[in-house]
Write a protein that holds these residues in place. Structure first.
Motif, PDB file in Angstrom:
ATOM      1  N   GLY A  65       0.786  -1.221   0.000  1.00  0.00           N
ATOM      2  CA  GLY A  65       0.000   0.000   0.000  1.00  0.00           C
ATOM      3  C   GLY A  65       0.819   1.273   0.000  1.00  0.00           C
ATOM      4  N   ARG A  66       2.111   1.149   0.290  1.00  0.00           N
ATOM      5  CA  ARG A  66       2.982   2.332   0.286  1.00  0.00           C
ATOM      6  C   ARG A  66       4.000   2.296  -0.841  1.00  0.00           C
ATOM      7  NH1 ARG A  66       6.404   3.433   4.362  1.00  0.00           N
ATOM      8  NH2 ARG A  66       6.782   1.238   4.890  1.00  0.00           N
ATOM      9  N   PHE A  67       4.493   1.104  -1.157  1.00  0.00           N
ATOM     10  CA  PHE A  67       5.516   0.942  -2.189  1.00  0.00           C
ATOM     11  C   PHE A  67       4.906   0.290  -3.428  1.00  0.00           C
ATOM     12  CE2 PHE A  67       9.507   0.575   0.746  1.00  0.00           C
ATOM     13  CZ  PHE A  67       9.149   1.758   1.373  1.00  0.00           C
ATOM     14  N   THR A  68       5.415   0.682  -4.588  1.00  0.00           N
ATOM     15  CA  THR A  68       4.988   0.068  -5.844  1.00  0.00           C
ATOM     16  C   THR A  68       6.214  -0.265  -6.684  1.00  0.00           C
ATOM     17  OG1 THR A  68       2.939   1.359  -5.849  1.00  0.00           O
ATOM     18  CG2 THR A  68       3.604   0.324  -7.918  1.00  0.00           C
ATOM     19  N   ILE A  69       6.327  -1.526  -7.044  1.00  0.00           N
ATOM     20  CA  ILE A  69       7.429  -1.956  -7.904  1.00  0.00           C
ATOM     21  C   ILE A  69       6.926  -2.043  -9.333  1.00  0.00           C
ATOM     22  CG2 ILE A  69       6.958  -4.428  -7.536  1.00  0.00           C
ATOM     23  CD1 ILE A  69       9.990  -4.903  -7.596  1.00  0.00           C
ATOM     24  N   SER A  70       7.765  -1.654 -10.270  1.00  0.00           N
ATOM     25  CA  SER A  70       7.405  -1.715 -11.679  1.00  0.00           C
ATOM     26  C   SER A  70       8.673  -1.910 -12.494  1.00  0.00           C
ATOM     27  CB  SER A  70       6.666  -0.441 -12.112  1.00  0.00           C
ATOM     28  OG  SER A  70       7.494   0.696 -11.939  1.00  0.00           O
ATOM     29  N   ARG A  71       8.500  -2.092 -13.781  1.00  0.00           N
ATOM     30  CA  ARG A  71       9.668  -2.265 -14.645  1.00  0.00           C
ATOM     31  C   ARG A  71       9.332  -1.800 -16.049  1.00  0.00           C
ATOM     32  NH1 ARG A  71      11.090  -8.393 -14.190  1.00  0.00           N
ATOM     33  NH2 ARG A  71      12.768  -7.824 -15.631  1.00  0.00           N
ATOM     34  N   ASP A  72      10.378  -1.409 -16.758  1.00  0.00           N
ATOM     35  CA  ASP A  72      10.276  -1.052 -18.164  1.00  0.00           C
ATOM     36  C   ASP A  72      11.281  -1.946 -18.887  1.00  0.00           C
ATOM     37  OD1 ASP A  72      10.481   0.019 -20.711  1.00  0.00           O
ATOM     38  OD2 ASP A  72      10.286   2.084 -20.011  1.00  0.00           O
ATOM     39  N   ASN A  73      10.781  -3.044 -19.425  1.00  0.00           N
ATOM     40  CA  ASN A  73      11.686  -4.013 -20.047  1.00  0.00           C
ATOM     41  C   ASN A  73      12.413  -3.443 -21.257  1.00  0.00           C
ATOM     42  OD1 ASN A  73      11.208  -6.081 -18.188  1.00  0.00           O
ATOM     43  ND2 ASN A  73       9.449  -6.847 -19.325  1.00  0.00           N
ATOM     44  N   ALA A  74      11.787  -2.538 -21.959  1.00  0.00           N
ATOM     45  CA  ALA A  74      12.439  -1.933 -23.122  1.00  0.00           C
ATOM     46  C   ALA A  74      13.672  -1.137 -22.717  1.00  0.00           C
ATOM     47  CB  ALA A  74      11.455  -1.047 -23.863  1.00  0.00           C
ATOM     48  N   LYS A  75      13.644  -0.599 -21.485  1.00  0.00           N
ATOM     49  CA  LYS A  75      14.770   0.198 -20.996  1.00  0.00           C
ATOM     50  C   LYS A  75      15.651  -0.582 -20.030  1.00  0.00           C
ATOM     51  CE  LYS A  75      12.430   4.636 -21.552  1.00  0.00           C
ATOM     52  NZ  LYS A  75      11.968   5.891 -20.898  1.00  0.00           N
ATOM     53  N   ASN A  76      15.310  -1.878 -19.839  1.00  0.00           N
ATOM     54  CA  ASN A  76      16.114  -2.714 -18.924  1.00  0.00           C
ATOM     55  C   ASN A  76      16.201  -2.095 -17.534  1.00  0.00           C
ATOM     56  OD1 ASN A  76      17.012  -5.249 -19.709  1.00  0.00           O
ATOM     57  ND2 ASN A  76      19.175  -4.659 -19.738  1.00  0.00           N
ATOM     58  N   THR A  77      15.109  -1.513 -17.099  1.00  0.00           N
ATOM     59  CA  THR A  77      15.102  -0.742 -15.850  1.00  0.00           C
ATOM     60  C   THR A  77      13.930  -1.137 -14.974  1.00  0.00           C
ATOM     61  OG1 THR A  77      16.207   1.125 -16.917  1.00  0.00           O
ATOM     62  CG2 THR A  77      15.033   1.580 -14.881  1.00  0.00           C
ATOM     63  N   GLY A  78      14.195  -1.199 -13.686  1.00  0.00           N
ATOM     64  CA  GLY A  78      13.151  -1.412 -12.708  1.00  0.00           C
ATOM     65  C   GLY A  78      13.019  -0.207 -11.807  1.00  0.00           C
ATOM     66  N   PHE A  79      11.856  -0.107 -11.169  1.00  0.00           N
ATOM     67  CA  PHE A  79      11.572   1.052 -10.342  1.00  0.00           C
ATOM     68  C   PHE A  79      10.950   0.610  -9.015  1.00  0.00           C
ATOM     69  CE2 PHE A  79      12.374   3.896 -13.795  1.00  0.00           C
ATOM     70  CZ  PHE A  79      11.919   3.237 -14.929  1.00  0.00           C
ATOM     71  N   LEU A  80      11.169   1.435  -8.016  1.00  0.00           N
ATOM     72  CA  LEU A  80      10.477   1.248  -6.742  1.00  0.00           C
ATOM     73  C   LEU A  80       9.972   2.617  -6.306  1.00  0.00           C
ATOM     74  CD1 LEU A  80       9.726  -0.830  -4.525  1.00  0.00           C
ATOM     75  CD2 LEU A  80      11.761  -0.026  -3.278  1.00  0.00           C
ATOM     76  N   GLN A  81       8.668   2.812  -6.416  1.00  0.00           N
ATOM     77  CA  GLN A  81       8.038   4.046  -5.962  1.00  0.00           C
ATOM     78  C   GLN A  81       7.692   3.877  -4.492  1.00  0.00           C
ATOM     79  OE1 GLN A  81       7.333   7.025  -7.615  1.00  0.00           O
ATOM     80  NE2 GLN A  81       6.720   7.761  -5.586  1.00  0.00           N
ATOM     81  N   MET A  82       8.205   4.775  -3.665  1.00  0.00           N
ATOM     82  CA  MET A  82       7.999   4.676  -2.225  1.00  0.00           C
ATOM     83  C   MET A  82       7.253   5.916  -1.738  1.00  0.00           C
ATOM     84  SD  MET A  82      11.697   3.149  -1.070  1.00  0.00           S
ATOM     85  CE  MET A  82      12.547   4.677  -1.394  1.00  0.00           C
TER      86      MET A  82
END
Length: 115
Positions: A65-82
């Protein structure tokens, strides 16, 4: 060989937000599950969130509910929104991939939440 580089950490007040990034180089990592871990001073490294190659996610209970993980495979990048950060979220955050039973880690990015 895969190299991982995290960025986006910093100092934020309690209740604030940060977005961490993890960029992989060396090979495409789109088919691998990406993980975010964190390690606070004097504590063991703990799993924060996981995202599979097709976008399925899982979170540590205290981050749901506070953190969101995502990824952009085209950019070979992952994200963690906190969001709604708390002082107890203060730690070094690492991204991680497991490829052929070998762990790959970034150098980590420091997140400090002031109360």
């Amino acid at each position: 060989q895969v190299q991982l580089v995290e960025s986006g950490g910093g100092l934020v007040q309690s209740g604030g937000s940060l977005r961490l990034s993890c960029t992989a180089s060396g090979n495409s990592v789109s088919i691998y599950t990406m993980n975010w871990y964190r390690q606070a001073p004097g504590k063991q490294r703990e799993l924060v969130a996981t995202i599979t190659s097709d976008g399925n996610t899982n979170y540590h209970d205290s981050m749901k509910g506070r953190f969101t993980i995502s990824r952009d495979n085209a950019k070979n990048t992952g994200f963690l929104q906190m969001n709604s950060l708390k002082p107890e979220d203060t730690a070094i955050y690492y991204c991680n991939l497991v490829i052929a039973w070998k762990n790959y880690w970034g150098q980590g990015t420091q997140v400090t939440v002031s109360g």
